[in-house]
Write a protein that holds these residues in place. Structure first.
Motif, PDB file in Angstrom:
ATOM      1  N   HIS A 171       0.836  -1.206   0.000  1.00  0.00           N
ATOM      2  CA  HIS A 171       0.000   0.000   0.000  1.00  0.00           C
ATOM      3  C   HIS A 171       0.874   1.261   0.000  1.00  0.00           C
ATOM      4  N   GLU A 172       2.187   1.020  -0.031  1.00  0.00           N
ATOM      5  CA  GLU A 172       3.180   2.099  -0.075  1.00  0.00           C
ATOM      6  C   GLU A 172       2.991   3.122   1.030  1.00  0.00           C
ATOM      7  N   ARG A 173       2.837   2.608   2.235  1.00  0.00           N
ATOM      8  CA  ARG A 173       2.734   3.494   3.405  1.00  0.00           C
ATOM      9  C   ARG A 173       3.545   2.860   4.521  1.00  0.00           C
ATOM     10  N   ALA A 174       4.798   3.284   4.624  1.00  0.00           N
ATOM     11  CA  ALA A 174       5.716   2.662   5.582  1.00  0.00           C
ATOM     12  C   ALA A 174       5.207   2.776   7.014  1.00  0.00           C
ATOM     13  N   GLU A 175       4.437   3.838   7.278  1.00  0.00           N
ATOM     14  CA  GLU A 175       3.976   4.056   8.658  1.00  0.00           C
ATOM     15  C   GLU A 175       3.043   2.922   9.135  1.00  0.00           C
ATOM     16  N   LEU A 176       2.476   2.184   8.186  1.00  0.00           N
ATOM     17  CA  LEU A 176       1.562   1.103   8.578  1.00  0.00           C
ATOM     18  C   LEU A 176       2.266   0.058   9.437  1.00  0.00           C
ATOM     19  N   LEU A 177       3.552  -0.087   9.188  1.00  0.00           N
ATOM     20  CA  LEU A 177       4.328  -1.081   9.903  1.00  0.00           C
ATOM     21  C   LEU A 177       4.189  -0.912  11.411  1.00  0.00           C
ATOM     22  N   THR A 178       4.139   0.321  11.871  1.00  0.00           N
ATOM     23  CA  THR A 178       4.013   0.562  13.310  1.00  0.00           C
ATOM     24  C   THR A 178       2.565   0.804  13.716  1.00  0.00           C
ATOM     25  N   GLU A 179       1.748   1.308  12.770  1.00  0.00           N
ATOM     26  CA  GLU A 179       0.357   1.622  13.126  1.00  0.00           C
ATOM     27  C   GLU A 179      -0.508   0.380  13.260  1.00  0.00           C
ATOM     28  N   LEU A 180      -0.250  -0.607  12.388  1.00  0.00           N
ATOM     29  CA  LEU A 180      -1.132  -1.776  12.347  1.00  0.00           C
ATOM     30  C   LEU A 180      -0.692  -2.811  13.377  1.00  0.00           C
ATOM     31  N   THR A 181      -1.125  -2.617  14.589  1.00  0.00           N
ATOM     32  CA  THR A 181      -0.672  -3.527  15.638  1.00  0.00           C
ATOM     33  C   THR A 181      -1.718  -4.590  15.961  1.00  0.00           C
ATOM     34  N   GLY A 182      -2.975  -4.249  15.771  1.00  0.00           N
ATOM     35  CA  GLY A 182      -4.015  -5.210  16.142  1.00  0.00           C
ATOM     36  C   GLY A 182      -4.757  -5.711  14.914  1.00  0.00           C
ATOM     37  N   ILE A 183      -5.525  -6.792  15.105  1.00  0.00           N
ATOM     38  CA  ILE A 183      -6.277  -7.357  13.987  1.00  0.00           C
ATOM     39  C   ILE A 183      -7.326  -6.375  13.455  1.00  0.00           C
ATOM     40  N   PRO A 184      -8.062  -5.632  14.323  1.00  0.00           N
ATOM     41  CA  PRO A 184      -9.047  -4.667  13.781  1.00  0.00           C
ATOM     42  C   PRO A 184      -8.399  -3.638  12.866  1.00  0.00           C
ATOM     43  N   GLU A 185      -7.194  -3.159  13.216  1.00  0.00           N
ATOM     44  CA  GLU A 185      -6.516  -2.167  12.370  1.00  0.00           C
ATOM     45  C   GLU A 185      -6.138  -2.776  11.023  1.00  0.00           C
ATOM     46  N   LEU A 186      -5.686  -4.038  11.068  1.00  0.00           N
ATOM     47  CA  LEU A 186      -5.321  -4.716   9.816  1.00  0.00           C
ATOM     48  C   LEU A 186      -6.544  -4.870   8.912  1.00  0.00           C
ATOM     49  N   VAL A 187      -7.667  -5.260   9.534  1.00  0.00           N
ATOM     50  CA  VAL A 187      -8.896  -5.456   8.746  1.00  0.00           C
ATOM     51  C   VAL A 187      -9.347  -4.123   8.154  1.00  0.00           C
ATOM     52  N   ASP A 188      -9.271  -3.039   8.931  1.00  0.00           N
ATOM     53  CA  ASP A 188      -9.681  -1.723   8.438  1.00  0.00           C
ATOM     54  C   ASP A 188      -8.846  -1.293   7.248  1.00  0.00           C
ATOM     55  N   GLU A 189      -7.550  -1.555   7.335  1.00  0.00           N
ATOM     56  CA  GLU A 189      -6.654  -1.169   6.252  1.00  0.00           C
ATOM     57  C   GLU A 189      -7.000  -1.941   4.965  1.00  0.00           C
ATOM     58  N   LEU A 194      -9.749  -2.476  -0.366  1.00  0.00           N
ATOM     59  CA  LEU A 194     -10.628  -3.357  -1.142  1.00  0.00           C
ATOM     60  C   LEU A 194     -11.905  -2.644  -1.580  1.00  0.00           C
ATOM     61  N   ARG A 195     -12.357  -1.694  -0.780  1.00  0.00           N
ATOM     62  CA  ARG A 195     -13.579  -0.972  -1.146  1.00  0.00           C
ATOM     63  C   ARG A 195     -13.445  -0.315  -2.509  1.00  0.00           C
ATOM     64  N   GLU A 196     -12.263   0.270  -2.754  1.00  0.00           N
ATOM     65  CA  GLU A 196     -12.017   0.885  -4.069  1.00  0.00           C
ATOM     66  C   GLU A 196     -12.136  -0.148  -5.175  1.00  0.00           C
TER      67      GLU A 196
END
Lengths: 474, 264
Positions: A171-189, A194-196
């Motif tokens: 997704h070309e967003r390096a910050e995700l590496l630290t932001e996505l810590t939990g399963i809900p955050e991963l699913v949201d991302e 996918l919505r697009e």
């Protein structure tokens, strides 16, 4: 990552040494097994339902040609089209031809094992078509460029951290590496991306859990609802299904649904159960303009006429692999193809030919746990053994093994010689062992002695002791 | 004596490795009132080639034993997998209508695994034995799933004086033996043994019992390699009060270290 069934041995060994995979497998195993056990315990009539489901599937296979014709007529009557594919190549071509009707085609794809089986995604990508997997697990392994390792939970071998890293990179967003810590955050991302896809796709492709003969409907179960978005938002909906999926009516489907989700994930029903019947009709607000069903044979009709017929009952719940101790130890990738575990040990050698998967049928201890939990009563150990018979009769198996069986039978038909040989072997092994202990090594069976000692025989053979006893009592 | 005439089918592994299991079986059958015979021409039931896909040689051995074991009221086998071979698979080897199929069915109806025979047919509900140890029981897969053996050994073990049975959570999980599987896929097989033994160890047993020598040789072989002092016995040896002999895994290679004094 490339896997192949012919590399089963080395892939299994690598899997045993992969600590991350081992941790994931341990979690998954207890999750699936415990959840199923709970669901089954909560439904006292489960064994009756299993018997009913087995009978439904067996009966549908007995009438397969008639049911398929009825289904085809139903699809056409509802305004859809049916395509028959004799093999994987033809199935890929049919889908490609439909997709090519759209300019700069973009495809939103739901999870489909038969799509994996026919190698659909590589074919679409080679044709320059953008295809995006929309089941979360499938999306993850598409990014990782890996095959599924489980038919229900394709990314079960991936850890949270590995998924976050994949999202950050793709997704070309390096910050995700630290932001996505939990399963809900991963699913949201994943949902955000996918919505697009759903909104911009021209074609939606889904699998089918069942085909309903009397209405021409296809039935799809998901827990994410992605199947419904794939099928209703794009202009064209393509359903891919093996020809064995057909049952007479929704009555049979309702019974099969009751055992499917319980066996797969321990749910009474999946979150979404969708029934698709033809394209959008006049006056309807939603739905595709075109509705295609691609019916894939790819070896199934031949299987129907073989000793492996019962395998076609399979409703792809994954209970066999969840309860298989070998799958639990090595995971799905080791099996090298689309279908892992016991079902794969029958399907893979059948569909690819035993010479391309010579080890699979042998990687089974015959413990029978798979058959005990199969919701449609497939006698998996018997089928795996039948595959060994086929290999033996077509000389695919190892020449040394054939020789051992011939020798063994020769001795076993000569009781006196057999008794003599047993006596000699017992003495010889005792002589090689340390007093009171087990054998550490022999010039044969290096596989056994790599990790195990061999208990030493007690001394006299049972037949010698019995002969003496009987002589003494005369 | 006019109890049923029972042929003991010893199995190749018992015959060669551990005849004490066969002798224990005979003692148990006699105490239950059976007349026991040991047909001397018995050899291998054909299970290894059956599971290897060699039906020609399997049928040859099956026919030999179908003939050999005719004329007995019952055939009793101290193993779930050889028992399953004779009881479940022999009839599958022949087409319906083939005279051998009828003969195989007749043998199948008369054939039983030892402990299930004692409990289900001879209606035994207790034995006269002593084994003052904490034990756990491994349900061998063929016995469990092909022959429905689960409650029978536990029922008889409950009557053994001093024996305390502690169930492991994975009692019904395969130990990873699987006959030729253990030689063809040693690493997977060993992993399954280790998983099984980890589950057994959590029950803190002094001995592991089971009804199938194949599985027991596998688990005993692994324990011996690890230098463990957990002993392995066949359930028949315990039930016959004959487990005062060295266990299947022999004596531990390194005598266990003396227990360290506890600090607290």
């Amino acid at each position: 990552m490339k896997f192949s069934p012919i590399e089963f041995r080395s892939q299994a060994e690598a899997a045993l040494r992969d600590d991350t995979l081992q941790a994931a497998l341990k979690r998954a195993r207890s999750g699936f097994v415990d959840k199923r056990a709970k669901a089954v315990a909560a439904l006292p009539e489960f064994e009756l339902l299993r018997a009913e489901a087995s009978a439904i599937r067996a009966d549908a296979l007995n009438r397969l040609p008639t049911l398929l014709e009825e289904f085809e007529a139903g699809v056409i009557a509802a305004g859809g089209q049916v395509h028959w594919a004799i093999d994987a190549a033809e199935a890929r071509k049919i889908v490609l031809d439909i997709a090519r009707c759209h300019e700069s085609c973009r495809i939103a794809k739901g999870k489909s094992m038969v799509a994996e089986e026919i190698g659909l995604n590589p074919a679409l990508e080679d044709a320059g078509i953008n295809v995006v997997e929309t089941d979360l697990g499938e999306y993850i392994i598409q990014l990782a460029q890996e095959p599924p390792s489980h038919i229900v939970a394709p990314a079960i071998h991936k850890t949270r951290e590995q998924v976050a890293a994949l999202f950050a990179r793709h997704h070309e967003r390096a910050e995700l590496l630290t932001e996505l810590t939990g399963i809900p955050e991963l699913v949201d991302e994943a949902r955000r991306v996918l919505r697009e896809t759903f909104l911009s796709a021209d074609v939606g492709i889904t699998g089918a859990n069942f085909l309903v003969a009397d209405s021409g409907s296809t039935v799809l179960v998901t827990n994410e609802g992605n199947g419904d978005l794939c099928s209703t938002l794009p202009k064209t909906h393509i359903v891919l299904a093996g020809i064995e999926k057909v049952v007479p009516s929704m009555t049979e489907v309702s019974t099969l649904l009751r055992v499917l989700a319980r066996s797969a994930t321990g749910q009474p029903l999946t979150t979404y159960t969708s029934v698709f019947t033809g394209p959008r009709r006049a006056g309807e607000d939603f739905g595709p303009e075109e509705f295609h069903v691609v019916l894939v044979d790819n070896g199934r009709a031949a299987m129907l006429g073989s000793e492996f017929r019962d395998m076609l009952r399979c409703i792809r719940c994954g209970a066999c692999m969840n309860h298989c101790p070998v799958y639990g130890a090595i995971g799905g990738h080791a099996y090298g193809w689309v279908y892992p575990g016991p079902m794969g040990q029958v399907l893979t050698p059948w569909l690819l030919g035993p010479e391309r998967a010579p080890d699979l049928a042998h990687a089974c201890t015959m413990n029978g746990h798979c058959a005990q939990v199969c919701p449609v009563g497939i006698p998996l150990p018997d089928l795996i053994r039948a595959m060994r018979v086929r290999e033996h009769e077509s000389h695919v198996n190892h020449v040394a093994e054939r020789w051992v069986f011939r020798q063994w039978a020769w001795w076993a038909k000569r009781p006196r010689l057999y008794g003599w040989a047993l006596r000699k072997k017992a003495r010889w092994l005792r002589r090689l062992a340390r007093p009171g202990g087990a054998l550490r090594k022999l010039p044969v069976w290096s596989g056994w002695f790599r990790s195990r000692d061999l208990p030493t025989p007690q001394g006299r053979t049972l037949r010698d002791l019995m002969r003496e006893k009987l002589r003494g009592s005369q | 004596m006019n109890g049923p005439l029972v042929a003991l089918f010893g199995t190749c592994l018992v015959d060669m490795f551990r005849p004490s299991i066969g002798l224990s079986a005979i003692a148990l059958l006699q105490r239950a009132g059976c007349r026991v015979a040991f047909p001397e021409a018995q050899t291998c039931c054909g299970q290894p080639m059956f599971n290897g896909g060699d039906l020609k040689h399997t049928r040859e051995l099956a026919k030999r034993h179908i003939d050999l074991l005719a004329g007995y009221d019952y055939v009793v086998i101290p193993s779930g997998s050889c028992g399953g071979m004779i009881r479940v698979h022999y009839p599958q080897l022949f087409e319906v209508g083939d005279p051998w199929h009828a003969k195989a069915l007749d043998l199948s109806r008369r054939s039983f695994e030892l402990v299930s025979f004692l409990v289900d047919v001879m209606k035994l509900d207790r034995v006269d034995a002593e084994f003052p140890h904490r034990v756990t029981y491994h349900d061998s897969c063929s016995g469990l799933r092909e022959l429905g053996i689960k409650a029978q050994p536990r029922k008889l073990l409950a009557s053994v004086r001093g024996l305390q049975l502690v169930e492991m959570d994975q009692a019904e999980t395969c130990c990873g033996f699987g006959g030729a599987f253990s030689l063809k896929f040693p690493d997977i097989s060993t992993r399954l043994a280790d998983d099984k033994l980890a589950s057994a160890r959590a029950a803190e047993p002094e001995a592991i019992l089971g009804g199938d020598l194949g599985c027991l040789l596998h688990l005993a072989g692994r324990l011996s390699r690890e230098g463990s002092d957990t002993r392995v016995y066949h359930v028949a040896e315990v039930l016959a009060d004959a487990a005062d002999i060295p266990p299947i895994n022999g004596l531990p290679r390194n005598p266990p270290e003396p227990a360290k004094p506890k600090l607290d």
